[in-house]
Design a protein around this motif. Structure first.
Motif, PDB file in Angstrom:
ATOM      1  N   ASP A   1      81.191 -40.982-109.047  1.00 41.82           N
ATOM      2  CA  ASP A   1      80.753 -40.980-107.318  1.00 41.82           C
ATOM      3  C   ASP A   1      78.731 -39.880-107.670  1.00 41.82           C
ATOM      4  OD1 ASP A   1      80.889 -37.951-108.175  1.00 41.82           O
ATOM      5  OD2 ASP A   1      83.070 -37.649-107.035  1.00 41.82           O
ATOM      6  N   ALA A   2      78.400 -40.011-107.054  1.00 37.94           N
ATOM      7  CA  ALA A   2      77.593 -39.135-107.043  1.00 37.94           C
ATOM      8  C   ALA A   2      77.225 -38.287-107.559  1.00 37.94           C
ATOM      9  CB  ALA A   2      76.697 -38.762-105.463  1.00 37.94           C
ATOM     10  N   ASP A   3      77.623 -37.480-107.354  1.00 41.11           N
ATOM     11  CA  ASP A   3      77.552 -35.817-108.748  1.00 41.11           C
ATOM     12  C   ASP A   3      78.265 -36.835-110.189  1.00 41.11           C
ATOM     13  OD1 ASP A   3      77.702 -32.974-108.614  1.00 41.11           O
ATOM     14  OD2 ASP A   3      79.501 -33.300-109.200  1.00 41.11           O
ATOM     15  N   ILE A   4      78.427 -36.973-110.419  1.00 40.72           N
ATOM     16  CA  ILE A   4      79.790 -37.879-111.872  1.00 40.72           C
ATOM     17  C   ILE A   4      77.951 -38.309-112.427  1.00 40.72           C
ATOM     18  CG2 ILE A   4      80.706 -38.556-113.265  1.00 40.72           C
ATOM     19  CD1 ILE A   4      82.253 -36.188-112.456  1.00 40.72           C
ATOM     20  N   ILE A   5      77.932 -39.245-111.211  1.00 41.26           N
ATOM     21  CA  ILE A   5      76.300 -39.773-111.566  1.00 41.26           C
ATOM     22  C   ILE A   5      75.547 -39.445-112.426  1.00 41.26           C
ATOM     23  CG2 ILE A   5      74.672 -41.765-110.612  1.00 41.26           C
ATOM     24  CD1 ILE A   5      76.730 -43.599-109.528  1.00 41.26           C
ATOM     25  N   GLU A   6      74.522 -38.159-111.303  1.00 41.07           N
ATOM     26  CA  GLU A   6      74.227 -37.009-111.549  1.00 41.07           C
ATOM     27  C   GLU A   6      73.640 -36.839-113.088  1.00 41.07           C
ATOM     28  OE1 GLU A   6      70.542 -35.263-111.457  1.00 41.07           O
ATOM     29  OE2 GLU A   6      70.713 -37.208-110.100  1.00 41.07           O
TER      30      GLU A   6
ATOM     31  N   LYS B   1      72.137 -37.834-120.454  1.00 41.16           N
ATOM     32  CA  LYS B   1      70.929 -38.662-121.020  1.00 41.16           C
ATOM     33  C   LYS B   1      69.869 -37.331-121.044  1.00 41.16           C
ATOM     34  CE  LYS B   1      69.736 -43.579-121.142  1.00 41.16           C
ATOM     35  NZ  LYS B   1      70.003 -44.671-119.936  1.00 41.16           N
ATOM     36  N   GLU B   2      69.536 -37.591-120.746  1.00 35.83           N
ATOM     37  CA  GLU B   2      67.659 -36.627-120.537  1.00 35.83           C
ATOM     38  C   GLU B   2      68.345 -36.106-121.373  1.00 35.83           C
ATOM     39  OE1 GLU B   2      66.759 -35.178-116.369  1.00 35.83           O
ATOM     40  OE2 GLU B   2      66.257 -37.298-115.666  1.00 35.83           O
ATOM     41  N   ILE B   3      69.097 -34.712-121.665  1.00 37.56           N
ATOM     42  CA  ILE B   3      69.285 -34.006-123.133  1.00 37.56           C
ATOM     43  C   ILE B   3      69.202 -34.195-124.179  1.00 37.56           C
ATOM     44  CG2 ILE B   3      70.708 -32.130-123.258  1.00 37.56           C
ATOM     45  CD1 ILE B   3      71.020 -31.205-120.358  1.00 37.56           C
TER      46      ILE B   3
ATOM     47  N   VAL C   1      97.188 -42.072-138.854  1.00 38.13           N
ATOM     48  CA  VAL C   1      96.599 -40.526-137.874  1.00 38.13           C
ATOM     49  C   VAL C   1      96.374 -41.053-136.361  1.00 38.13           C
ATOM     50  CG1 VAL C   1      95.184 -38.537-137.645  1.00 38.13           C
ATOM     51  CG2 VAL C   1      96.042 -39.451-139.823  1.00 38.13           C
ATOM     52  N   PRO C   2      96.537 -40.857-135.512  1.00 33.45           N
ATOM     53  CA  PRO C   2      96.319 -41.332-134.608  1.00 33.45           C
ATOM     54  C   PRO C   2      94.626 -40.895-134.019  1.00 33.45           C
ATOM     55  CG  PRO C   2      98.583 -39.710-133.740  1.00 33.45           C
ATOM     56  CD  PRO C   2      97.990 -39.562-135.187  1.00 33.45           C
ATOM     57  N   GLY C   3      94.078 -41.865-132.988  1.00 37.63           N
ATOM     58  CA  GLY C   3      92.659 -41.762-133.171  1.00 37.63           C
ATOM     59  C   GLY C   3      92.143 -41.210-131.888  1.00 37.63           C
ATOM     60  N   SER C   4      91.923 -39.701-132.129  1.00 39.50           N
ATOM     61  CA  SER C   4      90.982 -39.600-131.387  1.00 39.50           C
ATOM     62  C   SER C   4      89.869 -39.944-130.140  1.00 39.50           C
ATOM     63  CB  SER C   4      90.217 -38.373-131.578  1.00 39.50           C
ATOM     64  OG  SER C   4      88.807 -38.429-132.018  1.00 39.50           O
ATOM     65  N   ARG C   5      90.075 -39.792-128.734  1.00 38.97           N
ATOM     66  CA  ARG C   5      89.456 -40.526-127.707  1.00 38.97           C
ATOM     67  C   ARG C   5      87.918 -39.058-128.139  1.00 38.97           C
ATOM     68  NH1 ARG C   5      91.681 -39.932-121.861  1.00 38.97           N
ATOM     69  NH2 ARG C   5      89.821 -40.680-121.488  1.00 38.97           N
ATOM     70  N   ARG C   6      86.563 -41.054-128.237  1.00 38.83           N
ATOM     71  CA  ARG C   6      85.295 -40.703-128.297  1.00 38.83           C
ATOM     72  C   ARG C   6      84.584 -40.924-127.010  1.00 38.83           C
ATOM     73  NH1 ARG C   6      81.858 -43.309-133.204  1.00 38.83           N
ATOM     74  NH2 ARG C   6      81.656 -44.536-131.651  1.00 38.83           N
ATOM     75  N   PHE C   7      83.554 -39.816-126.906  1.00 36.99           N
ATOM     76  CA  PHE C   7      82.663 -39.773-125.470  1.00 36.99           C
ATOM     77  C   PHE C   7      81.825 -40.325-125.406  1.00 36.99           C
ATOM     78  CE2 PHE C   7      79.538 -38.791-122.658  1.00 36.99           C
ATOM     79  CZ  PHE C   7      80.191 -38.417-121.370  1.00 36.99           C
ATOM     80  N   LEU C   8      80.715 -41.956-124.724  1.00 33.58           N
ATOM     81  CA  LEU C   8      79.503 -42.185-125.806  1.00 33.58           C
ATOM     82  C   LEU C   8      79.503 -42.407-124.087  1.00 33.58           C
ATOM     83  CD1 LEU C   8      80.764 -45.315-127.513  1.00 33.58           C
ATOM     84  CD2 LEU C   8      79.531 -43.458-128.449  1.00 33.58           C
ATOM     85  N   LEU C   9      78.036 -42.408-123.639  1.00 38.47           N
ATOM     86  CA  LEU C   9      77.649 -42.034-122.927  1.00 38.47           C
ATOM     87  C   LEU C   9      76.094 -44.083-123.119  1.00 38.47           C
ATOM     88  CD1 LEU C   9      76.576 -40.278-120.353  1.00 38.47           C
ATOM     89  CD2 LEU C   9      74.842 -39.933-121.254  1.00 38.47           C
TER      90      LEU C   9
END
Length: 319
Positions: free
Chosen positions: A224-229, A235-237, A310-318
């Protein structure tokens, strides 16, 4: 009295009986006021999905130091700590047996005849943080009020030893309105979540990973708009941090180039006996490291026998 006192034979029996309800150290978690645990994490422990918390050194030290903290409280206030209150025991509400507490210590209220009604509770804490007298931790306050309510007592105190060098305490009276609200929330949690087996909603990322350690392949969620912001700001940070990292490395390299083979960098104004050191660049001590690659090459069968998945962990990528 609408409660029962149970004195267990040993600590193992006490731990087992304690798990049959919501204790005072758990009530703030149910209310969402415990900074160290969430309702989902408590629910998973209560349901046996996750193991009980292992007693670490800090927990053991806190248990051993209850006596010291209660003695400091007695010294400061002149109140008579009841010796029989030491040890592992439970107060269980008869009507709602999932309400159960284990006060650290009790004391006789000064100026009153010694009776079950004329006692107070001391909740003993050992901590590394500075405690604000006017604003003690919320989960401590919940713990004490819950104990007073189940034990049907009017007075209590939080007493704390900070870093082994500073003692403080604050006396409280029983807040029935607050206690009644806590009981409503605890009963709801016990009935709906524990007995009814309804899993609490996640409240942080750790909870999300407990429920969803793996992603669902192909599943997409529209932002939604809040998550997009939020993505835009993140990304800026990240770009700002990348620029700072580059500048940091540039400055470090410049300083290291000036040092060459020297172990330290000094500023003008010092003496040979007492130089003004502003930076050091020393080699760490030699260490030994297992050569996994060579071992796998020379002993492939043995190497394979010691491998585990070993189970792989979830990796967050922007993106």
């Amino acid at each position: 009295m609408s409660y029962t006192i149970i004195r267990q034979k040993n600590r193992e029996e006490w731990l087992k009986d304690r798990s049959g309800g919501i204790g005072s150290s758990e009530v703030a978690t149910v209310l969402g006021l415990n900074p160290w645990e969430t309702p989902l994490q408590l629910w998973r422990r209560k349901k046996g999905i996750d193991p009980p918390k292992a007693e670490n050194f800090a927990m053991k030290a806190g248990h051993y130091l209850e006596d010291a903290v209660s003695k400091f409280y007695a010294d400061e206030t002149g109140k008579d700590i009841i010796k029989a209150s030491a040890g592992d025991w439970l107060i269980v509400n008869k009507e709602k047996p999932f309400l159960r507490v284990s006060p650290d210590r009790t004391y006789w209220i000064p100026g009153r005849p010694k009776s079950d009604r004329n006692k107070g509770i001391v909740e003993c804490k050992t901590t590394q943080m500075e405690v604000d007298y006017d604003n003690p931790p919320q989960h401590w306050f919940c713990q004490l009020q819950y104990q007073l309510g189940v034990a049907e007592l009017e007075q209590g105190a939080l007493a704390w030893l900070t870093m082994g060098r500073d003692f403080g305490y604050r006396d409280f009276t029983f807040d029935k309105e607050f206690y009644d609200w806590m009981v409503e929330e605890v009963e709801k949690f016990w009935t709906d979540n524990i007995v009814g087996n309804v899993e609490p909603d996640p409240v942080n990322v750790e909870d999300v990973l407990l429920r969803n350690p793996r992603h669902l392949p192909g599943k997409l969620v529209e932002a939604d708009a809040d998550i997009i912001e939020a993505c835009k700001q993140l990304k800026e940070i990240k770009e700002e941090l990348s620029d700072l990292d580059s500048r940091k490395k540039e400055l470090e390299d410049k300083i290291k180039m000036s040092m060459g083979d020297a172990e330290a960098l000094t500023a003008p104004g010092g003496t040979p006996a007492k130089p003004l050191i502003i930076a050091t660049w020393k080699a760490a001590k030699d260490s030994q490291k297992f050569d996994e690659k060579s071992f796998a090459a020379s002993e492939p069968n043995m190497y394979q026998s010691y491998l585990k998945t070993v189970p792989g962990s979830r990796r967050f990528l922007l993106k």
